[in-house]
Design a protein around this motif. Structure first.
Motif, PDB file in Angstrom:
ATOM      1  N   CYS A  88       0.806  -1.220   0.000  1.00  0.00           N
ATOM      2  CA  CYS A  88       0.000   0.000   0.000  1.00  0.00           C
ATOM      3  C   CYS A  88       0.837   1.267   0.000  1.00  0.00           C
ATOM      4  O   CYS A  88       1.985   1.282   0.461  1.00  0.00           O
ATOM      5  CB  CYS A  88      -0.907   0.018   1.230  1.00  0.00           C
ATOM      6  SG  CYS A  88      -2.122  -1.310   1.238  1.00  0.00           S
ATOM      7  N   CYS A  89       0.231   2.346  -0.487  1.00  0.00           N
ATOM      8  CA  CYS A  89       0.843   3.668  -0.385  1.00  0.00           C
ATOM      9  C   CYS A  89       0.974   4.022   1.102  1.00  0.00           C
ATOM     10  O   CYS A  89       0.175   3.556   1.921  1.00  0.00           O
ATOM     11  CB  CYS A  89      -0.036   4.712  -1.074  1.00  0.00           C
ATOM     12  SG  CYS A  89      -0.275   4.446  -2.841  1.00  0.00           S
ATOM     13  N   PRO A  90       1.955   4.834   1.480  1.00  0.00           N
ATOM     14  CA  PRO A  90       2.126   5.204   2.890  1.00  0.00           C
ATOM     15  C   PRO A  90       0.846   5.776   3.494  1.00  0.00           C
ATOM     16  O   PRO A  90       0.140   6.562   2.849  1.00  0.00           O
ATOM     17  CB  PRO A  90       3.226   6.265   2.832  1.00  0.00           C
ATOM     18  CG  PRO A  90       3.988   5.965   1.578  1.00  0.00           C
ATOM     19  CD  PRO A  90       2.969   5.436   0.608  1.00  0.00           C
ATOM     20  N   ASP A  91       0.524   5.335   4.719  1.00  0.00           N
ATOM     21  CA  ASP A  91      -0.650   5.813   5.456  1.00  0.00           C
ATOM     22  C   ASP A  91      -1.944   5.670   4.655  1.00  0.00           C
ATOM     23  O   ASP A  91      -2.810   6.548   4.682  1.00  0.00           O
ATOM     24  CB  ASP A  91      -0.461   7.278   5.881  1.00  0.00           C
ATOM     25  CG  ASP A  91       0.791   7.452   6.718  1.00  0.00           C
ATOM     26  OD1 ASP A  91       1.025   6.623   7.618  1.00  0.00           O
ATOM     27  OD2 ASP A  91       1.548   8.409   6.464  1.00  0.00           O
ATOM     28  N   SER A  92      -2.074   4.564   3.934  1.00  0.00           N
ATOM     29  CA  SER A  92      -3.216   4.386   3.050  1.00  0.00           C
ATOM     30  C   SER A  92      -3.486   2.898   2.854  1.00  0.00           C
ATOM     31  O   SER A  92      -2.617   2.061   3.079  1.00  0.00           O
ATOM     32  CB  SER A  92      -2.905   5.037   1.695  1.00  0.00           C
ATOM     33  OG  SER A  92      -3.883   4.715   0.745  1.00  0.00           O
ATOM     34  N   THR A  93      -4.701   2.571   2.432  1.00  0.00           N
ATOM     35  CA  THR A  93      -5.009   1.201   2.021  1.00  0.00           C
ATOM     36  C   THR A  93      -5.034   1.084   0.498  1.00  0.00           C
ATOM     37  O   THR A  93      -5.366   0.030  -0.037  1.00  0.00           O
ATOM     38  CB  THR A  93      -6.378   0.755   2.580  1.00  0.00           C
ATOM     39  OG1 THR A  93      -7.389   1.634   2.090  1.00  0.00           O
ATOM     40  CG2 THR A  93      -6.377   0.747   4.094  1.00  0.00           C
ATOM     41  N   VAL A  94      -4.686   2.158  -0.214  1.00  0.00           N
ATOM     42  CA  VAL A  94      -4.630   2.126  -1.673  1.00  0.00           C
ATOM     43  C   VAL A  94      -3.336   1.431  -2.098  1.00  0.00           C
ATOM     44  O   VAL A  94      -2.254   1.748  -1.597  1.00  0.00           O
ATOM     45  CB  VAL A  94      -4.687   3.548  -2.265  1.00  0.00           C
ATOM     46  CG1 VAL A  94      -4.585   3.507  -3.785  1.00  0.00           C
ATOM     47  CG2 VAL A  94      -5.969   4.245  -1.841  1.00  0.00           C
ATOM     48  N   LEU A  95      -3.448   0.481  -3.000  1.00  0.00           N
ATOM     49  CA  LEU A  95      -2.273  -0.263  -3.444  1.00  0.00           C
ATOM     50  C   LEU A  95      -1.300   0.639  -4.208  1.00  0.00           C
ATOM     51  O   LEU A  95      -1.709   1.470  -5.027  1.00  0.00           O
ATOM     52  CB  LEU A  95      -2.700  -1.430  -4.333  1.00  0.00           C
ATOM     53  CG  LEU A  95      -3.533  -2.513  -3.648  1.00  0.00           C
ATOM     54  CD1 LEU A  95      -4.080  -3.498  -4.673  1.00  0.00           C
ATOM     55  CD2 LEU A  95      -2.717  -3.245  -2.595  1.00  0.00           C
ATOM     56  N   ARG A  96      -0.010   0.475  -3.909  1.00  0.00           N
ATOM     57  CA  ARG A  96       1.025   1.196  -4.658  1.00  0.00           C
ATOM     58  C   ARG A  96       0.894   0.828  -6.131  1.00  0.00           C
ATOM     59  O   ARG A  96       0.690  -0.326  -6.473  1.00  0.00           O
ATOM     60  CB  ARG A  96       2.430   0.795  -4.171  1.00  0.00           C
ATOM     61  CG  ARG A  96       2.810   1.378  -2.828  1.00  0.00           C
ATOM     62  CD  ARG A  96       4.248   1.032  -2.459  1.00  0.00           C
ATOM     63  NE  ARG A  96       4.394  -0.399  -2.157  1.00  0.00           N
ATOM     64  CZ  ARG A  96       5.034  -1.286  -2.915  1.00  0.00           C
ATOM     65  NH1 ARG A  96       5.605  -0.917  -4.045  1.00  0.00           N
ATOM     66  NH2 ARG A  96       5.116  -2.553  -2.551  1.00  0.00           N
TER      67      ARG A  96
END
Length: 199
Positions: A13-21
């Motif tokens: 995930c992106c930092p501080d997020s649940t969105v996938l890098r």
């Protein structure tokens, strides 16, 4: 906060997020889902049919073809545990062994070649359900697995199309199969598997 797989922040995930890098640096789930849908649909047209044998490596190659424009880890087996609601997928350390058993069983059945349509529906529903529990990728399992099963079904000599299946129907069939009820998954493949391919 957790994502659709019940995973909080992890290395995918992106930092501080649940969105996938992702390679497009998209930072919200809705935009990422749409990009994923569009890019994988375009890429799916370029995935060539190959006859058996099939394997986990073959499945990984399909995933790589579908998602390499979006994810650095396309085609790589996931390294984190995931679940959807009450469905807990195979732990990473067991995925290769469990997938190997499924592909070995399909190979022993001669990849379903020569089966009558009714028998094919039952065999495919069981194999699909078993492999779905392995869920080897962090994202994109369903699309990848459907292409594998297109190849299996076409190799067995039948037409296949997913267009008549609603998303809710897929989800229900997968949950039922996880709970050892293959009836709904058989109904899905009853709709998907068409007529014998004419030589």
């Amino acid at each position: 906060m957790s994502d659709k797989y019940g995973v909080g922040h992890d290395s995918y995930c992106c930092p501080d997020s649940t969105v996938l890098r992702n390679k497009l640096d998209i930072r919200d789930d809705i935009t990422l889902s749409e990009a994923e849908r569009q890019l994988s649909a375009i890429a799916a047209d370029n995935v060539e049919f190959n006859p058996p044998p099939y394997s986990l490596a073959y499945l990984q190659n399909i995933h790589r073809a579908l998602f390499s424009d979006l994810y650095e880890w396309a085609g790589e087996l996931r390294t984190v545990g995931i679940s959807k609601q009450t469905t807990r997928f195979c732990q990473p350390e067991y995925m290769e062994k469990e997938a190997g058993k499924i592909f070995k069983t399909m190979a022993a059945a001669n990849w379903f070649e020569g089966m009558e349509r009714a028998d094919l529906i039952i065999a495919v529903a069981e194999a699909y359900s078993d492999l779905n529990v392995v869920h080897p990728f962090r994202e994109g399992n369903g699309r990848t697995q459907r292409i594998l099963f297109e190849h299996l079904i076409m190799n067995a000599g039948f037409e296949v199309s997913w267009w008549g299946i609603e998303e809710d129907e897929w989800i229900y069939a997968n949950i039922a199969a996880y709970n050892c009820n293959l009836g709904p998954m058989e109904q899905v493949f009853e709709k998907c598997i068409g007529q014998p391919i004419q030589p």
